[in-house]
Scaffold this active site. Structure first.
Site, PDB file in Angstrom:
ATOM      1  N   SER A  14       0.859  -1.179   0.000  1.00 58.89           N
ATOM      2  CA  SER A  14       0.000   0.000   0.000  1.00 58.89           C
ATOM      3  C   SER A  14       0.906   1.243   0.000  1.00 58.89           C
ATOM      4  CB  SER A  14      -0.860  -0.086   1.254  1.00 58.89           C
ATOM      5  OG  SER A  14      -1.772   0.951   1.255  1.00 58.89           O
ATOM      6  N   LEU A  15       0.339   2.420   0.210  1.00 58.06           N
ATOM      7  CA  LEU A  15       1.151   3.648   0.226  1.00 58.06           C
ATOM      8  C   LEU A  15       0.843   4.454   1.479  1.00 58.06           C
ATOM      9  CD1 LEU A  15       0.551   4.831  -3.452  1.00 58.06           C
ATOM     10  CD2 LEU A  15       2.765   4.123  -2.527  1.00 58.06           C
ATOM     11  N   GLU A  45       3.071  10.562 -10.509  1.00 66.71           N
ATOM     12  CA  GLU A  45       1.980   9.903 -11.240  1.00 66.71           C
ATOM     13  C   GLU A  45       0.637  10.268 -10.621  1.00 66.71           C
ATOM     14  OE1 GLU A  45       2.738   5.672 -10.848  1.00 66.71           O
ATOM     15  OE2 GLU A  45       4.851   5.929 -11.348  1.00 66.71           O
ATOM     16  N   LYS A  47      -2.791   9.496  -8.846  1.00 59.44           N
ATOM     17  CA  LYS A  47      -3.253   8.360  -8.038  1.00 59.44           C
ATOM     18  C   LYS A  47      -4.648   7.986  -8.545  1.00 59.44           C
ATOM     19  CE  LYS A  47      -3.432   6.524  -3.387  1.00 59.44           C
ATOM     20  NZ  LYS A  47      -4.751   5.899  -3.423  1.00 59.44           N
ATOM     21  N   ARG A  68      -5.871  -7.223  -5.448  1.00 53.71           N
ATOM     22  CA  ARG A  68      -4.869  -7.044  -4.398  1.00 53.71           C
ATOM     23  C   ARG A  68      -5.233  -7.854  -3.155  1.00 53.71           C
ATOM     24  NH1 ARG A  68      -4.248  -3.637  -0.012  1.00 53.71           N
ATOM     25  NH2 ARG A  68      -2.064  -3.362   0.549  1.00 53.71           N
ATOM     26  N   GLU A 105      -3.701  -0.286 -12.070  1.00 51.40           N
ATOM     27  CA  GLU A 105      -5.053   0.021 -11.601  1.00 51.40           C
ATOM     28  C   GLU A 105      -6.066  -0.220 -12.721  1.00 51.40           C
ATOM     29  OE1 GLU A 105      -4.859   0.949  -8.449  1.00 51.40           O
ATOM     30  OE2 GLU A 105      -6.622   2.130  -7.935  1.00 51.40           O
ATOM     31  N   LYS A 224       7.247   8.773  -6.521  1.00 50.67           N
ATOM     32  CA  LYS A 224       8.088   7.594  -6.295  1.00 50.67           C
ATOM     33  C   LYS A 224       9.554   7.913  -6.580  1.00 50.67           C
ATOM     34  CE  LYS A 224       4.358   4.639  -7.903  1.00 50.67           C
ATOM     35  NZ  LYS A 224       3.837   3.830  -9.019  1.00 50.67           N
ATOM     36  N   LYS A 248      -2.388  13.199  -1.156  1.00 52.52           N
ATOM     37  CA  LYS A 248      -3.834  13.142  -1.422  1.00 52.52           C
ATOM     38  C   LYS A 248      -4.413  14.542  -1.676  1.00 52.52           C
ATOM     39  CE  LYS A 248      -5.996   9.718  -0.925  1.00 52.52           C
ATOM     40  NZ  LYS A 248      -6.355   8.729   0.085  1.00 52.52           N
TER      41      LYS A 248
END
Ligand code: IVH
Length: 265
Positions: A14-15, A45, A47, A68, A105, A224, A248
């Site tokens: 996860s992040l 990138e 999300k 996942r 995704e 990243k 976020k």
């Protein structure tokens, strides 16, 4: 209960999240200390707001696709994933690894989401609350013909286990995504390589300002550390890598009129 379980060859992580520029700068500072360098490049990138999937290609052929799940064990959704036009059934070219897990995704673009909900409303059915729920519902269909008609799409954002011939991928995350693109796997066109915290923060502002123009839902950006060797040096904590973070977006706010409140004890 109808999907069999798949143990991921490598856990799907996860992040950690950041919610403001200070948290982002803190992340970069700590990471620079850990890798012992200031001049680090980041791959920025969007999300994507969908569902993480892991695709297993053997000798270039899509053999297996899994959700996942809890990160260690997911569900086998191979037959449904094979109906998604964006996901290649076979890799293009020749120099791809014998075994490669491609992660990314699955999402429902707004046009497919609106079409699906319009039809639901026409048939007096309950519409989906958002494209993420619609994508999740569409992937977990027992009849893959239903999935096929839902207009799902996919962008790759990482790899899992890579073994066998040609398993030495490029030494940077961005370059690896470009390799995937070369093999016919879609990669988000909005990804960008940056060299400073300031450029990372302006990437966030740029994507935030264009959020409503994008044809799919996003809920932030992911930054990243680009160099794979430095990623290995940074390592992981619990379920998230130390070399990546999700920045976020603030929750979207709407005006509404409160009509009534019912109290209950
Ligand atoms: S990377 C080791 N990149 O966010 C890093 N994740 O909160 C693994 N997500 O489960 C994830 N867009 O479903 C990554 N560009 C992106 C992403 C992304 C969306 C989702 C993914 C993951 C979740 C973690």
């Amino acid at each position: 209960k109808s999907f069999s379980q798949i143990t991921h060859l490598k856990p799907m992580l996860s992040l950690d999240n950041a919610f403001d520029d200070d948290e982002m700068s803190d992340f970069v500072r700590k990471l620079s200390e850990r890798v012992g360098r200031d001049d680090i490049a980041f791959c920025c990138e969007p999300k994507l707001d969908g569902l993480a999937v892991s695709l297993l290609y053997e000798n270039g052929l899509l053999m297996r696709a899994a959700t996942r799940g809890d990160g260690l064990v997911g569900e086998d959704i191979t037959s449904n994933v094979k109906t998604i036009a964006a996901i290649p059934l076979s890799l293009r070219g020749e120099n791809f690894p014998s075994t490669i897990e491609i992660r990314g995704e699955v999402f429902m673009p707004f046009n497919a989401f609106n079409r699906l909900n319009d039809t639901a409303i026409e048939h007096n059915e309950k519409p989906f609350a958002n494209p993420r729920n619609a994508a999740a519902g569409s992937l977990r269909q027992l009849d893959s013909k239903v999935t096929a008609n839902r207009g799902l799409s996919f962008y790759a954002y990482s790899t899992g286990v890579v073994t066998g011939e040609n398993s030495q991928l490029a030494p940077s995350h961005y370059a690896q995504l470009m390799q995937l693109k070369g093999w016919g796997v879609p990669v988000c066109p909005e990804i960008k390589l940056v060299n400073s915290t300031a450029s990372m923060l302006s990437y966030y502002q740029d994507i935030l300002s264009r959020r409503s123009e994008l044809p799919y839902e996003i809920d932030g950006v992911v930054n990243k550390l680009d160099e794979i060797e430095a990623q290995l040096k940074a390592g992981f904590v619990a379920k998230a890598p130390r070399w990546a973070i999700a920045y976020k977006f603030p929750a979207q706010e709407e005006m509404t009129t409160l009509l009534d409140v019912e109290y209950q004890v």
